[in-house]
Scaffold this active site. Sequence first.
Site, mmCIF file in Angstrom:
data_model
loop_
_atom_site.group_PDB
_atom_site.id
_atom_site.type_symbol
_atom_site.label_atom_id
_atom_site.label_comp_id
_atom_site.label_asym_id
_atom_site.label_seq_id
_atom_site.Cartn_x
_atom_site.Cartn_y
_atom_site.Cartn_z
ATOM 1 C CB THR A 1 -24.100 17.354 24.344
ATOM 2 O OG1 THR A 1 -23.071 18.267 23.935
ATOM 3 C CG2 THR A 1 -24.241 17.389 25.859
ATOM 4 C CB ALA B 1 -19.897 21.516 23.632
ATOM 5 C CB VAL C 1 -14.028 21.490 20.635
ATOM 6 C CG1 VAL C 1 -14.751 21.894 19.365
ATOM 7 C CG2 VAL C 1 -13.762 22.705 21.524
ATOM 8 C CE LYS C 2 -19.705 13.877 20.123
ATOM 9 N NZ LYS C 2 -21.020 13.544 20.720
ATOM 10 C CB VAL C 3 -14.729 18.526 15.011
ATOM 11 C CG1 VAL C 3 -14.426 19.829 15.743
ATOM 12 C CG2 VAL C 3 -13.555 17.549 15.155
#
Length: 217
Positions: free
Chosen positions: A27, A56, A82-84
């Site tokens: 996402t 996310a 965790v998306k950065v």
Amino acid sequence: MKFFVDTADIDAIRELNDLGMVDGVTTNPSIIAKSGRDILEVTKEICDLVSGPVSAEVVALDAEGMIAEGRKLAKIADNIAVKVPLTWAGLNACNVLTNEGNMVNVTLCFSANQALLAAKAGATFISPFIGRLDDINLDGLELISDIRDIYDNYGYETQILAASIRSANHMSDCAKIGADVATAPPAVIKKMADHVLTDKGLAAFVEDAKKANITIL
Ligand code: G3P
């Protein structure tokens, strides 16, 4: 190649997941906004449905903010990645969150140099955006291929997660190059089943079965 589905549409995820087509979900803030739902709620629902990694994305722009948001997102479920973003702050956050034992997906990658930095920062996934490079007359697939070569040269374990996939051909092209994962909207994954000769051949079989009165049940 693993298939991730690039959506927060629960029904669409469930349909593909029930067919065994979903190895994970991605996402981003645009996808969450489109869902019209609270990020924590919808992400939790996705994590309950799918056993593979669910990306996310943080919304802070500074490393400290990304780390705090990443820690909160990671608490949603064990399968959160965790998306950065691929900025200097994002790489810093990637390093910290990875060292704390989280999966991290570094997104918005548009160059081989960026992918090299993400691997050095310990990213679990690097997300090069194919479609958006093609949009500006650059070659998205060439980037996937370059990253494959670089990661293989040095044995980096960061997985190449081909993103911004717009067509069924992108999926097979990524598989040929050796992308570890491709994430695509549900419609693109379903489109992979289509072939005009399949439709034509099936129509002929149906016609012949009718003529010969073939019944099985
Ligand atoms: O996974 C990234 C993807 O959501 C971006 O796709 O089509 O907006 O470039 P697109």
